[in-house]
Scaffold this motif. Structure first.
Motif, PDB file in Angstrom:
ATOM      1  N   UNK A  20       0.842  -1.210   0.000  1.00 44.14           N
ATOM      2  CA  UNK A  20       0.000   0.000   0.000  1.00 44.14           C
ATOM      3  C   UNK A  20       0.868   1.248   0.000  1.00 44.14           C
ATOM      4  N   UNK A  21       1.847   1.294   0.865  1.00 46.04           N
ATOM      5  CA  UNK A  21       2.717   2.467   0.958  1.00 46.04           C
ATOM      6  C   UNK A  21       3.536   2.662  -0.310  1.00 46.04           C
ATOM      7  N   UNK A  22       4.058   1.565  -0.888  1.00 45.06           N
ATOM      8  CA  UNK A  22       4.837   1.683  -2.130  1.00 45.06           C
ATOM      9  C   UNK A  22       3.951   2.159  -3.282  1.00 45.06           C
ATOM     10  N   UNK A  23       2.731   1.643  -3.357  1.00 43.52           N
ATOM     11  CA  UNK A  23       1.818   2.073  -4.412  1.00 43.52           C
ATOM     12  C   UNK A  23       1.444   3.537  -4.245  1.00 43.52           C
ATOM     13  N   UNK A  24       1.129   3.945  -3.019  1.00 40.19           N
ATOM     14  CA  UNK A  24       0.777   5.347  -2.782  1.00 40.19           C
ATOM     15  C   UNK A  24       1.950   6.262  -3.170  1.00 40.19           C
ATOM     16  N   UNK A  25       3.162   5.865  -2.817  1.00 36.48           N
ATOM     17  CA  UNK A  25       4.337   6.670  -3.152  1.00 36.48           C
ATOM     18  C   UNK A  25       4.534   6.759  -4.667  1.00 36.48           C
ATOM     19  N   UNK A  26       4.363   5.633  -5.364  1.00 37.16           N
ATOM     20  CA  UNK A  26       4.524   5.628  -6.821  1.00 37.16           C
ATOM     21  C   UNK A  26       3.453   6.488  -7.488  1.00 37.16           C
ATOM     22  N   UNK A  27       2.228   6.384  -6.998  1.00 29.33           N
ATOM     23  CA  UNK A  27       1.151   7.205  -7.555  1.00 29.33           C
ATOM     24  C   UNK A  27       1.416   8.689  -7.301  1.00 29.33           C
ATOM     25  N   UNK A  28       1.863   9.018  -6.109  1.00 30.62           N
ATOM     26  CA  UNK A  28       2.166  10.405  -5.769  1.00 30.62           C
ATOM     27  C   UNK A  28       3.263  10.948  -6.686  1.00 30.62           C
ATOM     28  N   UNK A  29       4.270  10.132  -6.940  1.00 31.06           N
ATOM     29  CA  UNK A  29       5.364  10.542  -7.830  1.00 31.06           C
ATOM     30  C   UNK A  29       4.847  10.804  -9.242  1.00 31.06           C
ATOM     31  N   UNK A  30       3.804  10.077  -9.640  1.00 31.55           N
ATOM     32  CA  UNK A  30       3.217  10.267 -10.968  1.00 31.55           C
ATOM     33  C   UNK A  30       2.161  11.366 -10.970  1.00 31.55           C
ATOM     34  N   UNK A  31       1.969  12.026  -9.819  1.00 34.47           N
ATOM     35  CA  UNK A  31       0.993  13.103  -9.726  1.00 34.47           C
ATOM     36  C   UNK A  31      -0.442  12.614  -9.598  1.00 34.47           C
ATOM     37  N   UNK A  32      -0.609  11.397  -9.077  1.00 37.90           N
ATOM     38  CA  UNK A  32      -1.938  10.789  -8.966  1.00 37.90           C
ATOM     39  C   UNK A  32      -2.259  10.545  -7.502  1.00 37.90           C
ATOM     40  N   UNK A  33      -3.456  10.947  -7.101  1.00 41.28           N
ATOM     41  CA  UNK A  33      -3.886  10.680  -5.727  1.00 41.28           C
ATOM     42  C   UNK A  33      -5.203   9.914  -5.757  1.00 41.28           C
ATOM     43  N   UNK A  34      -5.212   8.758  -5.117  1.00 38.33           N
ATOM     44  CA  UNK A  34      -6.438   7.990  -4.941  1.00 38.33           C
ATOM     45  C   UNK A  34      -6.806   8.069  -3.457  1.00 38.33           C
ATOM     46  N   UNK A  35      -7.707   8.968  -3.086  1.00 40.03           N
ATOM     47  CA  UNK A  35      -8.010   9.179  -1.680  1.00 40.03           C
ATOM     48  C   UNK A  35      -8.581   7.949  -0.975  1.00 40.03           C
ATOM     49  N   UNK A  36      -9.174   7.038  -1.729  1.00 42.83           N
ATOM     50  CA  UNK A  36      -9.788   5.853  -1.118  1.00 42.83           C
ATOM     51  C   UNK A  36      -8.846   4.655  -1.082  1.00 42.83           C
ATOM     52  N   UNK A  37      -7.607   4.809  -1.508  1.00 35.79           N
ATOM     53  CA  UNK A  37      -6.656   3.701  -1.511  1.00 35.79           C
ATOM     54  C   UNK A  37      -6.440   3.211  -0.089  1.00 35.79           C
TER      55      UNK A  37
END
Length: 76
Positions: A20-37
């Motif tokens: 979860x943390x690695x995915x959130x970090x990768x998404x953040x780096x790509x400028x993507x936020x999924x608030x329900x993740x």
């Protein structure tokens, strides 16, 4: 006294939280936020071979387009 059923559950939960943390970090780096993740806690105690699940949740169309682009698809 250790409950033997808890050890696999804790291991699954830790694995899911790490992913979860690695995915959130990768998404953040790509400028993507999924608030329900989030980690689906019920899947961490499930004995199914599919293992723990992450809930990606809903996202608006702009976020979906960013995901398409980040995954190598063609943006609109």
């Amino acid at each position: 006294m250790t409950d033997r059923r808890r050890t696999p559950t804790l291991a699954k939960l830790r694995e899911a939280e790490g992913t979860h943390e690695r995915l959130r970090a990768a998404l953040t780096e790509a400028g993507i936020m999924l608030p329900s993740l989030r980690v689906d806690l019920a899947s961490c105690v499930d004995r199914s071979p599919r293992g723990p699940l992450l809930e990606l949740g809903g996202c608006n169309l702009a976020t979906a387009e960013k995901l398409v682009e980040a995954l190598g698809g063609k943006p609109r």
